[in-house]
Design an enzyme around this catalytic site. Structure first.
Site: not given
Ligand code: ATR
Length: 273
Positions: A66, A128
């Site tokens: 994206k 985020a």
């Molecule tokens: P996407 O495009 O799906 O948003 P991304 O940009 O990698 O993928 O973002 C993943 C989001 O899920 C982030 O907010 C991540 O938190 P961090 O910024 O701290 O990495 C969150 N996330 C992923 N796994 C998580 C978990 N097990 N617990 C809490 N937050 C999680």
């Protein structure tokens, strides 16, 4: 002549988009063909250029392309610019336009299909990353009274907030453990935690008694949805958003807005059988 479209991603085998667009096509009489294409991780731009050469009219773009799609577009719509990401490319005669229909899909599912206003409500956005970025501006446009972004990594929530112009909505960024004592009418899970079935360390008190808990994932009951349901909140998955963002892309390409409810019912029945 049949106009050709596709969804590009990696992985892509799971994508329901061809099914959804086939349903829109037969419902509206629009003569389109829509397929899924697995794109090599280093081959996004080459694939897009090849599809343009072959006469495709546009593509949807999913993980992980994206942001690359945003950079590739000659022009982007306002909502794609706000998201910093593109999920829909329109191949015009002279240029490639990038749009983002994710946020519109979420807002329409909440307000129209689920009949929950966002205006004047207290909204909590969990996450985020790219998914949260994609829906933040459309949510703010609906004028909630409060929008809190909570994220595992606090700095990313703060950065998202800092980039926003001031609005009537009170905005705040916090870590999950700052949520105790706060309660929200709408809680939206935009994290990818559900992919690994991981629970989010948020207090069960964040859900208002008849609040809406919306998981942007679809197709399985996530720990987030289970927690919300146990507190009496209305837990919903993101299937409606999936179909609505597709309908918005269809509208952008074809100028015709398909009916989404029958298509949601069809996709849901395929998921549960
Ligand atoms: P996407 O495009 O799906 O948003 P991304 O940009 O990698 O993928 O973002 C993943 C989001 O899920 C982030 O907010 C991540 O938190 P961090 O910024 O701290 O990495 C969150 N996330 C992923 N796994 C998580 C978990 N097990 N617990 C809490 N937050 C999680």
């Amino acid at each position: 002549m049949t106009d050709r479209y596709a969804v590009l991603g990696n992985p892509i085998a799971h994508s329901k988009s061809p099914l959804i667009h086939a349903a829109f096509s037969s419902q509206t009489g629009q003569d389109i063909h829509y397929e899924r294409i697995l794109v090599p991780l280093d081959g996004f731009e080459a694939t897009v250029r090849e599809l343009i050469t072959q006469g495709y009219r546009g593509v949807n773009v999913t993980v992980p392309f994206k942001f690359e799609a945003f950079r590739l577009a000659d022009e982007t719509t306002l909502r794609a610019g706000d998201a910093g990401a593109v999920n829909t490319l329109i191949f015009n005669q002279t240029n490639v336009v990038g749009d983002n229909t994710d946020g519109a899909g979420l807002v329409r599912d909440i307000e129209v299909n689920l009949n929950r206003p966002i205006q004047a409500q207290r909204v909590l956005l969990l996450g985020a990353g790219g998914a949260a970025e994609g829906v933040l501006h459309p949510l703010l446009e609906r004028k909630p009274s409060l929008l809190v972004i909570a994220n595992r990594t606090l700095e990313k929530a703060q950065t998202m907030i800092a980039k926003r112009p001031t609005s009537d909505t009170e905005l705040a960024g916090c870590a999950f453990n700052d949520l105790s004592g706060q309660q929200f009418d709408i809680v939206i899970n935009a994290t990818s935690a559900g992919l690994t079935n991981a629970a989010l360390p948020i207090p069960p008190t964040v859900y208002a008694a008849d609040g809406l808990a919306y998981d942007m994932m679809y197709g399985h009951d996530t720990p987030f949805m289970q927690q919300a349901r146990e507190t009496g909140a209305w837990a919903v998955d993101g299937l409606g958003m999936l179909v609505e963002q597709a309908a918005e892309a269809f509208y952008v390409w074809r100028g015709v807005r398909p009916e989404t409810i029958p298509v949601m019912t069809m996709v849901r029945s395929l998921l549960t059988c």
